[in-house]
Write an enzyme that holds these catalytic residues in place. Sequence first.
Site, short mmCIF file in Angstrom:
data_model
loop_
_atom_site.label_atom_id
_atom_site.label_comp_id
_atom_site.label_asym_id
_atom_site.label_seq_id
_atom_site.Cartn_x
_atom_site.Cartn_y
_atom_site.Cartn_z
N ASP A 198 40.08 35.07 30.52
CA ASP A 198 39.61 36.36 31.04
C ASP A 198 40.74 37.39 30.97
OD1 ASP A 198 37.43 37.85 32.62
OD2 ASP A 198 39.24 38.21 33.80
N TYR B 41 45.15 45.22 32.13
CA TYR B 41 46.20 44.31 32.63
C TYR B 41 47.52 44.48 31.87
CZ TYR B 41 42.22 41.89 34.84
OH TYR B 41 41.08 41.58 35.55
N LYS C 8 37.87 43.79 29.00
CA LYS C 8 37.17 44.80 29.80
C LYS C 8 37.57 46.22 29.41
CE LYS C 8 37.57 41.47 33.55
NZ LYS C 8 38.94 40.92 33.53
N HIS D 36 34.78 47.46 33.26
CA HIS D 36 35.67 46.91 34.29
C HIS D 36 35.29 47.39 35.71
CE1 HIS D 36 40.08 45.38 34.76
NE2 HIS D 36 39.37 45.10 35.82
P1 NDP Z 1 43.18 34.16 42.30
O1 NDP Z 1 42.24 34.09 43.44
O2 NDP Z 1 42.87 33.43 41.06
O3 NDP Z 1 44.62 33.73 42.86
C1 NDP Z 1 45.76 33.76 42.08
C2 NDP Z 1 46.94 33.41 42.98
O4 NDP Z 1 46.80 32.08 43.48
C3 NDP Z 1 48.26 33.45 42.24
O5 NDP Z 1 49.24 33.90 43.16
C4 NDP Z 1 48.50 31.99 41.87
O6 NDP Z 1 49.89 31.71 41.79
C5 NDP Z 1 47.90 31.27 43.06
N1 NDP Z 1 47.32 29.96 42.71
C6 NDP Z 1 46.60 29.65 41.59
N2 NDP Z 1 46.20 28.36 41.63
C7 NDP Z 1 46.66 27.85 42.78
C8 NDP Z 1 46.56 26.55 43.36
N3 NDP Z 1 45.91 25.56 42.76
N4 NDP Z 1 47.16 26.35 44.57
C9 NDP Z 1 47.81 27.37 45.20
N5 NDP Z 1 47.93 28.61 44.68
C10 NDP Z 1 47.36 28.85 43.48
O7 NDP Z 1 43.44 35.71 42.05
P2 NDP Z 1 43.25 36.86 41.00
O8 NDP Z 1 43.13 38.08 41.84
O9 NDP Z 1 44.27 36.81 39.95
O10 NDP Z 1 41.82 36.60 40.32
C11 NDP Z 1 41.64 35.74 39.24
C12 NDP Z 1 41.30 36.47 37.95
O11 NDP Z 1 40.08 37.20 38.09
C13 NDP Z 1 42.31 37.53 37.54
O12 NDP Z 1 43.49 36.99 37.03
C14 NDP Z 1 41.49 38.32 36.56
O13 NDP Z 1 41.40 37.66 35.32
C15 NDP Z 1 40.15 38.38 37.28
N6 NDP Z 1 40.05 39.58 38.15
C16 NDP Z 1 39.17 40.55 37.78
C17 NDP Z 1 39.06 41.71 38.52
C18 NDP Z 1 38.09 42.74 38.10
O14 NDP Z 1 38.16 43.87 38.60
N7 NDP Z 1 37.15 42.43 37.23
C19 NDP Z 1 39.88 41.97 39.71
C20 NDP Z 1 40.73 40.85 40.06
C21 NDP Z 1 40.80 39.72 39.30
P3 NDP Z 1 50.66 31.29 40.42
O15 NDP Z 1 50.10 32.12 39.30
O16 NDP Z 1 52.07 31.64 40.74
O17 NDP Z 1 50.44 29.83 40.22
#
Ligand code: NDP
Length: 311
Positions: A46, A51, A76, A107
């Site tokens: 995604d 980004y 997006k 988006h």
């Molecule tokens: P998430 O809910 O996926 O959380 C990501 C965070 O959780 C990071 O800090 C990551 O750390 C940590 N993490 C990941 N896996 C674990 C685990 N197994 N245990 C503990 N911590 C964990 O957040 P996002 O807001 O990034 O959402 C996911 C995706 O959704 C985005 O990356 C994007 O692609 C999409 N998105 C779309 C939006 C939109 O407007 N359409 C808005 C927001 C997000 P680390 O990376 O350091 O491991």
Amino acid sequence: MSAPLVKLNNGLEIPAIGLGTWQSKSNEVTAAVEFALKEAGYRHIDCAWGYGNEKEVGDGIRASGVPRSDIFITSKLWGTYHSRVEECLDQTLANLGTDYLDLYLVHWPVPLNPKGNHPIFPLLPDGKRDVDHSWDLKDTWKQMEAMVQKGKVKSIGVSNFSQKKLDEILPTAEIIPVVNQLELHVYNPQHKLVEYLRSKDIVPEAYSPLGSAGSPLLSDETVLDIAKKHSLQAADVLVGYLLAKGMVVLPKSITPSRIASNLSGAVNASTKLESGDIEKLDGLAAAGKQKRFITPPWPVDLGFDHWPSLL
Ligand code: NDP
């Protein structure tokens, strides 16, 4: 381990778990994408123009050696490009090094001034976001539909659309959006909107399924109790819960062990969670834990429940 597939309303299929790439730094995302595809079994990435890391995502895709045709790539359209959809899409295709996308999303339902004072977040002199109120969302959607006809994208959908915003485009749409990508997790389940999407055959895609960076969801007592009961990690429960509800889920990580477990642990969790567990998780928000984590201050009425009054 691979993710199950979810059928879209146009007959195509999407892998139910995709790797999120928002806030993955350019120097980290290539390795994360390569690992996800090559080692962890992901087949869905995604991305978004907004980004700022699509080039590095593309590098990771190529480094994985997985054939392009085996990978489902979403990107997006950014707000400043609502009136120039093909221009934004062409940049994305060049960034990613591919000649088509599997899925292209609007988006946010917020057209931003393309001639404003900033290419991504144009602002008015009073500091508010510079929204192009003269632009009609229906025309954005027409341009999105033209990209399918041109063969540049296989499917189109939306993101961050409330029922109110969907109802602006649906009456004149020739193509029904295949998904609506939303903030969906145990603290923001948006049950009513999800039900509406189901009635229109639009798949709900869950972003920020873990509650984004620094999330309190991972230490929620109910989540931890359910995890303990089934010998799972909290993240497995959070992603597995959404998966068990038939959603597409987009956990982001740049950490190899988490990338792997966010797929394998979650698929495992989705088969272990019992109806009583799902019921408890479904009820958390209504029990006083309702919270959104992603709330950009758009000065327009998006029509969402529980949108903070920042405007
Ligand atoms: P998430 O809910 O996926 O959380 C990501 C965070 O959780 C990071 O800090 C990551 O750390 C940590 N993490 C990941 N896996 C674990 C685990 N197994 N245990 C503990 N911590 C964990 O957040 P996002 O807001 O990034 O959402 C996911 C995706 O959704 C985005 O990356 C994007 O692609 C999409 N998105 C779309 C939006 C939109 O407007 N359409 C808005 C927001 C997000 P680390 O990376 O350091 O491991």
